[in-house]
Design an enzyme around this catalytic site. Sequence first.
Site, PDB file in Angstrom:
ATOM      1  N   HIS A 167       4.709   0.094   0.229  1.00 26.05           N
ATOM      2  CA  HIS A 167       5.410  -0.657   1.264  1.00 26.05           C
ATOM      3  C   HIS A 167       4.485  -1.686   1.886  1.00 26.05           C
ATOM      4  CE1 HIS A 167       3.602   2.855   3.292  1.00 26.05           C
ATOM      5  NE2 HIS A 167       3.473   2.074   4.359  1.00 26.05           N
ATOM      6  N   HIS A 210       0.842  -1.195   0.000  1.00 18.28           N
ATOM      7  CA  HIS A 210       0.000   0.000   0.000  1.00 18.28           C
ATOM      8  C   HIS A 210       0.872   1.237   0.000  1.00 18.28           C
ATOM      9  CE1 HIS A 210       1.115  -0.429   4.236  1.00 18.28           C
ATOM     10  NE2 HIS A 210       0.841   0.861   4.380  1.00 18.28           N
TER      11      HIS A 210
END
Length: 283
Positions: free
Chosen positions: A258, A109
Amino acid sequence: MQNGQIDVKAEANDFAAEIGGVDLAAGFSEETFRAIRGAITRHKVLVFRDQHLDDDAHLAFAERFGPLEGHINTATRHDRLPKIQVFQNVDQAGEPTGVHPERGTLVWHTDKSYVARPSLFTILRSPSVAKTGGETLFADMARAYGALAGPAVQRLDGLRAVHDWKRSREKSDERPATAAEIAAAPPVDHPLVRTHPDTGARTLYMGNHASHILDMDRAEGEALLADLERHATQDKFIYRHRWRDNDVLLWDNRCTMHCVMPYDAAKERRIVRRAVVQGDPPG
Ligand code: OGA
Ligand code: MN
């Protein structure tokens, strides 16, 4: 490499860099700030080791990059400082609860892409880290975009992705969004390919909060997002951050995704605290 007043040790492909020669708790000059600002533009993820920040010093550092924003999830909000969020799997007695605090962090995300002005920078520090697992992976979305071949790129032109907090929580198997959260974060849409304002680089902008593509058949849009995620999260685009206690990470949400790697939440203590700098509408 010495750059202004900081030491910069870049990772492969210039994606992520460890920054030395600065004590974030002690404060630093405008010149050092400019060097850090230049380094984040170039490397997208910065790592500062052995930093002994308390929450107030953490906020003071984060505020140098712009106004901070809170989070709609009040369950992880700091008691005294609403701009600090605490992700920890420990109870009052400091014992592991077995529950990772936010399952949405376990999937790829980019922070708060479900609002009209998604996060610019996230500043995350690690008072305590898991000894096994719990690394944070970052994907370089500018390089990933640059590596797409001709027809794949043209296909993305003009597309907009819908980002939806409620749907994102369903996908990551988190507790359902509350009515108040849904009201605070109705679905928004952003360009699937955005232009980084500081570098002019085109970059993929998606992740778990992206639910589907605007004006495209739902299943087809979901499949396109899944394809792009598979492409963007190949090893060659990734920096794997192996946490040590007292790291501070600063990352640019406009050009990275990440996720946290699994760890044993019943045995290991993992405590991170974060502050987030407000961004602009993606363009
Ligand atoms: C975050 C997040 C990653 C981590 O703070 O936005 O995704 O390593 N955290 O806990
Ligand atoms: Mn995150």
